[in-house]
Design a protein around this motif. Structure first.
Motif, PDB file in Angstrom:
ATOM      1  N   UNK A   6       3.473   5.393  -5.874  1.00  0.00           N
ATOM      2  CA  UNK A   6       3.246   5.381  -7.317  1.00  0.00           C
ATOM      3  C   UNK A   6       2.281   6.487  -7.730  1.00  0.00           C
ATOM      4  N   UNK A   7       1.220   6.664  -6.953  1.00  0.00           N
ATOM      5  CA  UNK A   7       0.272   7.742  -7.241  1.00  0.00           C
ATOM      6  C   UNK A   7       0.970   9.102  -7.124  1.00  0.00           C
ATOM      7  N   UNK A   8       1.767   9.253  -6.088  1.00  0.00           N
ATOM      8  CA  UNK A   8       2.483  10.517  -5.910  1.00  0.00           C
ATOM      9  C   UNK A   8       3.425  10.773  -7.081  1.00  0.00           C
ATOM     10  N   UNK A  33       0.828  -1.208   0.000  1.00  0.00           N
ATOM     11  CA  UNK A  33       0.000   0.000   0.000  1.00  0.00           C
ATOM     12  C   UNK A  33       0.860   1.256   0.000  1.00  0.00           C
ATOM     13  N   UNK A  34       1.969   1.240   0.742  1.00  0.00           N
ATOM     14  CA  UNK A  34       2.891   2.367   0.690  1.00  0.00           C
ATOM     15  C   UNK A  34       3.436   2.548  -0.716  1.00  0.00           C
ATOM     16  N   UNK A  35       3.746   1.439  -1.384  1.00  0.00           N
ATOM     17  CA  UNK A  35       4.218   1.519  -2.770  1.00  0.00           C
ATOM     18  C   UNK A  35       3.143   2.119  -3.671  1.00  0.00           C
ATOM     19  N   UNK A  36       1.917   1.702  -3.456  1.00  0.00           N
ATOM     20  CA  UNK A  36       0.831   2.205  -4.302  1.00  0.00           C
ATOM     21  C   UNK A  36       0.676   3.722  -4.116  1.00  0.00           C
ATOM     22  N   UNK A  37       0.756   4.174  -2.883  1.00  0.00           N
ATOM     23  CA  UNK A  37       0.660   5.611  -2.631  1.00  0.00           C
ATOM     24  C   UNK A  37       1.851   6.349  -3.251  1.00  0.00           C
ATOM     25  N   UNK A  61       1.755   0.737 -14.004  1.00  0.00           N
ATOM     26  CA  UNK A  61       0.381   0.212 -14.077  1.00  0.00           C
ATOM     27  C   UNK A  61      -0.630   1.348 -14.053  1.00  0.00           C
ATOM     28  N   UNK A  62      -0.450   2.275 -13.122  1.00  0.00           N
ATOM     29  CA  UNK A  62      -1.375   3.405 -13.014  1.00  0.00           C
ATOM     30  C   UNK A  62      -1.317   4.300 -14.248  1.00  0.00           C
ATOM     31  N   UNK A  63      -0.122   4.504 -14.779  1.00  0.00           N
ATOM     32  CA  UNK A  63       0.022   5.364 -15.948  1.00  0.00           C
ATOM     33  C   UNK A  63      -0.686   4.771 -17.154  1.00  0.00           C
ATOM     34  N   UNK A  64      -0.557   3.462 -17.344  1.00  0.00           N
ATOM     35  CA  UNK A  64      -1.237   2.842 -18.486  1.00  0.00           C
ATOM     36  C   UNK A  64      -2.749   2.903 -18.309  1.00  0.00           C
TER      37      UNK A  64
END
Length: 495
Positions: free
Chosen positions: A39-41, A33-37, A74-77
């Motif tokens: 990545x969003x940042x 979850x820290x990685x996901x946050x 992943x989020x960018x795509x």
């Protein structure tokens, strides 16, 4: 840097690891979850800096930094960007393995970088090769990729730390990413604010990943960034005697410019009176160029003694020399016990004849002078600027300023402040003489040694940035005198 809570606080790598562990173990935020946050940042920073970008390449290492990269891809795509992923290894470790699987499970391809070949044609590169744990030079394959990225015309966004930069010290033991922007996560790393970091971080941002303020409790920062500041307005009934009397001592044969710059900076920083003790040959030039300076011919300690009796603060060293004249004045000035700023040959003499200073004192060495004071070489000083500035302050019982990109201020108790301003145009003769005068003037106006050093370093660097608006190359020390007056009165706040 942004201005939320803790954004001025700088932490060591070990402290940041402790914060990561606390977020996972005590706050119950899973590592993924820290990685996901993160990545969003990172993606938000990319879209903010390069809103027209459609094609990106994400370069991932095998550790957690690479995990941030895989999730950003992943989020960018999902957001409609064309994404290429290059990896240093065939597999990832720990939570990063789950992040890599998330990318691959949606059909994302991973291209293994083997040390040769070209890079994809993209609008932005995202650096997720190494995080805070790297203290050595990157391995050959990774170094080749970093060199290719640096050579490409496309901008680079670094996640957490530009790969190859030591996040603890600001040192690059080998090749390192040169980013246009770096978004750091959870806490600001102290190594991103000094030394070689200036050439690698670009625009530095901090995202705390939405973690609560309780995360930082009981973990005191290792250092803090300076913030813009100035002295309060003077009382309407103020007179020159209330603002101190600086005695600037120096200017051996051929160095009248150094002591003039020091004295004039003390005037522009608000000292009520400034006297100059120098060689007789310099009096005519000093009186003609700056009559507000009270210039005195001093041929030895006896002539200096009368001036010391009228002074409240000493600025000792600019153009002083290390021969008999300068050495005699240096000894007499130190023995007077007045608060003082030591620079240039004042520091070189201290390195030759070390003493722990009993009076309030500020030392302002550049790395070469610091190396002499610590009996090291310059490479050792620059390898860990934080350790060096603390050692200087402790050894000599004074506040120490280690000049350079990301100047550091330390006191004997180990407190450290970091200057976020300044520019390469200030790498020219006379800049240190100005700083000596500014700090001395602040001491004369009632600041203690710590506050005078911190405020003086900040005013000096910010004045350099204001002056550099007309270009860095060709910037002269004298160009800072006008901005110093403006900033010292709080009339300019966006430098």
């Amino acid at each position: 840097m942004p201005s939320p809570v803790h954004s001025r606080d700088l932490y060591t790598v070990e402290q940041v690891r402790a914060l990561d562990r606390r977020a996972i173990d005590e706050l119950g935020v899973p590592g993924v979850e820290l990685m996901r946050r993160a990545a969003w940042a990172g993606l938000s920073s990319l879209r903010r800096h390069w809103p027209q970008a459609h094609r990106i390449a994400v370069h991932c290492g095998p550790g957690n930094n690479g995990g941030d990269g895989f999730l950003l891809a992943t989020l960018a795509r999902e957001a409609g960007l064309q994404v290429e992923v290059l990896a240093l290894a065939d597999a990832a470790r720990g939570d990063a393995a789950e992040a890599r699987r998330a990318w691959e499970s949606t059909g994302g391809a991973v291209h293994r970088w083997a040390g040769e070949g070209g890079l994809p044609r993209v609008d932005v590169h995202v650096d997720a090769l190494y995080g805070t744990g790297l203290r050595r030079a990157p391995e050959a394959v990774a170094a080749a990729l970093i060199e290719r990225i640096n050579a490409d015309a496309c901008p680079v966004l670094a996640l957490d730390v530009p790969s190859g930069l030591d996040a603890d010290t600001g040192r690059c033991p080998g090749v390192a990413i040169r980013a246009e922007a770096t978004v750091s996560f959870i806490a600001a790393k102290r190594g991103l604010c000094t030394g070689q970091a200036a050439d690698h971080t670009g625009r530095l941002e901090l995202d705390m990943l939405g973690l609560p303020d309780t995360l930082w409790q009981d973990i005191a920062p290792d250092a803090q960034l300076l913030q813009p500041d100035h002295l309060p307005p003077r009382a309407r009934a103020a007179h020159k005697g209330a603002n101190g009397h600086v005695l600037a001592i120096g200017g051996d044969h051929g160095t009248a410019g150094a002591i003039r710059l020091c004295g004039e900076a003390a005037l522009r920083a608000g000292a009520g009176l400034v006297s100059v003790a120098t060689r007789a040959e310099h009096l005519l030039a000093l009186n003609a160029a700056r009559p507000e300076l009270m210039a005195h011919a001093v041929d030895g300690p006896q002539a200096l003694q009368a001036l010391l009796e009228r002074a409240s603060v000493l600025a000792l060293g600019p153009g002083l020399g290390q021969h008999a004249w300068g050495h005699a004045l240096w000894l007499t000035a130190l023995d007077a016990g007045l608060p003082l700023v030591l620079d240039a040959d004042g520091l070189n003499l201290l390195a030759r004849e070390p003493r722990r200073l009993a009076q309030p004192a500020v030392l302002t060495p550049h790395p070469g002078e610091a190396a002499r004071l610590l009996h090291q070489d310059v490479a050792q000083v620059e390898a860990d600027r934080y350790a060096a500035v603390r050692a200087l302050a402790e050894r000599y019982g004074a506040v120490a300023v280690l000049k350079g990109a990301g100047s550091l201020v330390a006191d004997p108790a180990g407190r450290v402040a970091v200057c976020p301003w300044g520019n390469p145009g200030m790498a020219s003769g006379g800049m240190g003489d100005l700083l000596t005068g500014v700090v001395a003037a602040l001491l004369a106006q009632g600041c203690d040694a710590w506050d005078a050093a911190c405020l003086g370093v900040g005013l000096h660097a910010r004045a350099g940035d204001l002056a550099a608006r007309q270009g860095e190359r060709g910037l002269l020390a004298g160009d800072l005198l006008g901005p110093l007056r403006t900033l010292g009165n709080g009339l300019e706040t966006d430098a």
